[in-house]
Design a protein around this motif. Structure first.
Motif, mmCIF file in Angstrom:
data_model
loop_
_atom_site.group_PDB
_atom_site.id
_atom_site.type_symbol
_atom_site.label_atom_id
_atom_site.label_comp_id
_atom_site.label_asym_id
_atom_site.label_seq_id
_atom_site.Cartn_x
_atom_site.Cartn_y
_atom_site.Cartn_z
ATOM 1 N N PHE A 1 51.914 47.337 36.027
ATOM 2 C CA PHE A 1 52.795 48.286 36.714
ATOM 3 C C PHE A 1 54.098 48.524 35.936
ATOM 4 C CE2 PHE A 1 50.340 45.826 39.848
ATOM 5 C CZ PHE A 1 49.498 46.851 40.250
ATOM 6 N N TRP B 1 48.360 52.562 31.755
ATOM 7 C CA TRP B 1 47.695 51.336 32.233
ATOM 8 C C TRP B 1 46.187 51.533 32.315
ATOM 9 C CZ3 TRP B 1 46.837 46.608 32.309
ATOM 10 C CH2 TRP B 1 46.231 45.928 33.355
ATOM 11 N N LYS C 1 43.350 49.237 30.835
ATOM 12 C CA LYS C 1 42.271 48.677 31.668
ATOM 13 C C LYS C 1 40.904 48.937 31.029
ATOM 14 C CE LYS C 1 42.157 49.036 36.377
ATOM 15 N NZ LYS C 1 42.387 49.737 37.653
ATOM 16 N N ALA D 1 45.426 38.175 37.900
ATOM 17 C CA ALA D 1 44.740 39.073 38.841
ATOM 18 C C ALA D 1 43.455 38.447 39.362
ATOM 19 C CB ALA D 1 44.426 40.408 38.160
ATOM 20 N N GLY D 2 42.798 37.649 38.502
ATOM 21 C CA GLY D 2 41.481 37.154 38.901
ATOM 22 C C GLY D 2 41.485 35.790 39.542
ATOM 23 N N THR E 1 42.277 35.594 43.852
ATOM 24 C CA THR E 1 41.272 36.395 44.544
ATOM 25 C C THR E 1 39.921 35.667 44.515
ATOM 26 O OG1 THR E 1 41.186 37.550 42.437
ATOM 27 C CG2 THR E 1 42.270 38.700 44.239
ATOM 28 N N THR F 1 38.018 33.434 47.601
ATOM 29 C CA THR F 1 36.659 33.818 48.002
ATOM 30 C C THR F 1 35.717 32.609 47.891
ATOM 31 O OG1 THR F 1 37.131 36.000 47.111
ATOM 32 C CG2 THR F 1 34.835 35.532 47.605
ATOM 33 N N ARG G 1 51.334 52.077 48.332
ATOM 34 C CA ARG G 1 51.828 52.949 47.258
ATOM 35 C C ARG G 1 53.091 53.642 47.746
ATOM 36 N NH1 ARG G 1 48.088 50.407 45.107
ATOM 37 N NH2 ARG G 1 45.999 51.223 44.760
ATOM 38 N N PRO H 1 36.375 45.623 49.223
ATOM 39 C CA PRO H 1 37.162 44.436 48.861
ATOM 40 C C PRO H 1 37.694 44.492 47.430
ATOM 41 C CG PRO H 1 34.826 43.902 48.948
ATOM 42 C CD PRO H 1 34.965 45.301 49.478
ATOM 43 N N GLY I 1 38.796 47.372 46.084
ATOM 44 C CA GLY I 1 39.630 48.563 45.987
ATOM 45 C C GLY I 1 38.852 49.772 45.492
ATOM 46 N N HIS J 1 43.165 52.293 40.619
ATOM 47 C CA HIS J 1 43.562 50.875 40.543
ATOM 48 C C HIS J 1 42.399 49.932 40.838
ATOM 49 C CE1 HIS J 1 47.859 51.415 39.878
ATOM 50 N NE2 HIS J 1 47.744 52.489 40.653
ATOM 51 N N CYS K 1 39.399 47.362 40.958
ATOM 52 C CA CYS K 1 39.257 46.093 40.231
ATOM 53 C C CYS K 1 38.312 46.244 39.040
ATOM 54 C CB CYS K 1 38.690 45.056 41.199
ATOM 55 S SG CYS K 1 38.549 43.431 40.496
#
Ligand code: HEM
Length: 483
Positions: A88, A95, A99, A277-278, A281, A285, A351, A425, A427, A431, A433
């Protein structure tokens, strides 16, 4: 066109901060019941408009970044953690290109190599920690001898070992083995993602000084690896050894569209972003899966039977798990999907509204206007509990995802439109995943290794810890016994 209804609150500036902070999904579900799918609420002077439900998810996630913008909300908060020029800290179109660089390293070809590395790491960890007494407490009672372990801690340990070995490469994995401070620095970055840092990211607090120091240490750690790999092969700038499949190797081969390679600090910060990020999450789970299995021994037994059917060998041992095997483990896949339905680690996304927007009629009760300056929010936690879509919606029932549905569920998963938008889950839109397939593979292998060796049980009811950025179980002790 109308303004959305405003949620009633007593204190003008504070608004609904306490109720939302305590349990965002429960708050949004309650407002949806009272006001419909589109409503505005206040948190510390900021107006937020929620557009919830399957079509609300689609509306918010697929809107362009000029209208609904993520950098305006998360930029100041995440830049000191992930580092500059990634996520961000840059405009969304920049970005998205980065990605794509990351995504090209998360390819099926690389996953085929990763699968074996993950299985080896998990087996080694089980042998060193669960089958010896270093991590666990033993309890002997009428049901035999059980050991206890904290599921969150267990999955978190397996996650860091397997993620670093596969995505970050041998140097990072070895430095963890030799006791470097890498994991401690990541923990410092994690602990700086609380509400205080969200509101005042640059306040000169001790935790922010620690955050900045750890970011800088991690960044130089990756920069050293990048330098060493480049020196090993100065002509091409390619990786050492050249057959490595990790993301550092993959990023070193990428170029922007004008032909310039990625700068070293960008590669370093992308690696930090990826791990951040990973991590929670996937760990949240995985811990929920273990807790649900411990609460549902018959499904755990069915999963064990699936392992025997698919991998069982005549000598009673199990074959190794390849990436291509995973898609055939239908029950295990359904267990992961159903866990993500009830416990999406990222329950809501937000957002900044950069210009006035009309919410289409089919998202709410009428055409509402969301004014510039509001924050727009949608919630997968809400749509994944929508009673018009899911039958017995609070029951953890993996069978609802299988074609031979159990009798106690009537969900029509062929109703693609609603389910595809309601169940998000990972997104959607710009954005979305990029780690979803990796996370499913990693969780599938970790769970396969555990379920082959152990039975699980729990003796308490677990609540969700809702006030953290990523939702996780509040208590995660599980008991296990060797099969
Ligand atoms: C984005 C969920 C695992 C990397 C997202 C988003 C969600 C999500 C909901 C969208 C956020 C938004 O729209 O604001 C999950 C879940 C996971 C998981 C539930 C595990 C079960 C991973 C893993 C990685 C990863 C393992 C890395 C290997 C990312 C990245 C983004 C992302 C880079 C992009 C953020 C952006 O573009 O704004 N994830 N994720 N995730 N995820 Fe994941």
């Amino acid at each position: 066109n109308f303004n959305p209804p405003t949620v009633f609150h007593i204190l003008p500036f504070v608004g609904s901060a306490w109720k939302f902070g305590k349990n965002p999904t429960a708050f949004l579900l309650d407002c949806q019941r009272k006001y419909g799918n589109v409503f505005t609420f206040v948190i510390l002077g900021q107006k937020l408009t929620a557009v919830v439900g399957a079509l609300g998810n689609k509306f918010v996630t697929e809107m362009d970044s000029v209208t609904f913008n993520a950098e305006d909300i998360y930029g100041a908060f995440t830049a000191p953690v992930f580092g500059r020029d990634v996520a961000f800290d840059v405009p969304n179109e920049v970005w998205r290109e980065k990605k794509r660089f990351l995504a090209s390293g998360l390819s099926p070809t690389n996953f085929r190599t990763f699968a074996k590395l993950i299985e080896d790491e998990v087996i080694e960890f089980i042998q060193e920690n669960l089958l010896s007494a270093t991590l666990v407490k033993k309890i002997d009672n009428s049901e035999g001898s059980w050991s206890s372990v904290d599921a969150y801690y267990l999955i978190s340990s397996l996650n860091i070992l397997t993620s670093t070995r596969t995505l970050h490469g041998p140097e990072v994995r070895e430095s963890i083995r030799s006791g470097s401070k890498i994991v401690a620095h990541y923990d410092v970055l994690d602990s700086s993602l609380g509400p205080m840092s969200f509101i005042f990211p640059r306040l000169p607090l001790p935790q922010h000084r620690r955050r900045d120091f750890s970011q800088q240490q991690l960044s130089s750690f990756y920069l050293d690896i990048i330098q060493c790999r480049k020196q090993a092969d100065p002509k091409s700038g390619l990786t050492m050894p050249s057959d490595e499949t990790d993301l550092i190797a993959s990023l070193l081969k990428q170029c922007y569209h004008d032909g310039t390679p990625l700068q070293d600090h960008v590669i370093a910060n992308l690696m930090i972003t990826l791990l951040m990020a990973g991590r929670h999450t996937s760990v949240a789970t995985g811990s929920w899966i273990l807790i649900y299995l411990a609460n549902n021994p018959s499904i755990a037994n069915d999963l064990y039977a699936e392992q025997i059917n698919y991998f069982g060998q005549p000598d009673g041992k199990f074959g190794s798990i390849s990436y291509d095997d995973i898609r055939n483990l239908h029950l295990l896949n359904a267990v992961i999907r159903e866990t993500l339905r009830l416990q999406p680690p990222i329950h809501s996304i937000s957002r900044m509204v950069r210009k006035d927007v009309t919410v289409p009629r089919d998202c709410g009760e009428r055409k509402f206007i969301i004014p510039q300056g509001h924050v727009v929010t949608t919630s997968f936690g809400v749509s994944q509990l929508d009673q018009t879509i899911w039958s017995q919606l609070t029951k953890w029932n993996p069978h609802r995802w299988l074609s031979n549905k159990a009798e106690d569920t009537t969900i029509d998963i062929t109703d693609k439109n609603n389910v595809a938008n309601a169940y998000l889950p990972s997104g959607g839109g710009g954005h979305r995943c990029i780690g979803e397939q990796y996370a499913i593979m990693q969780l599938s292998i970790i769970m396969s290794c555990l379920i082959r060796r152990f039975k699980f049980k729990v003796d308490y009811h677990t609540e969700r810890q809702t006030f953290t950025t990523v939702t996780r179980p509040s208590n995660s002790t599980v008991y296990f016994q060797q099969r």
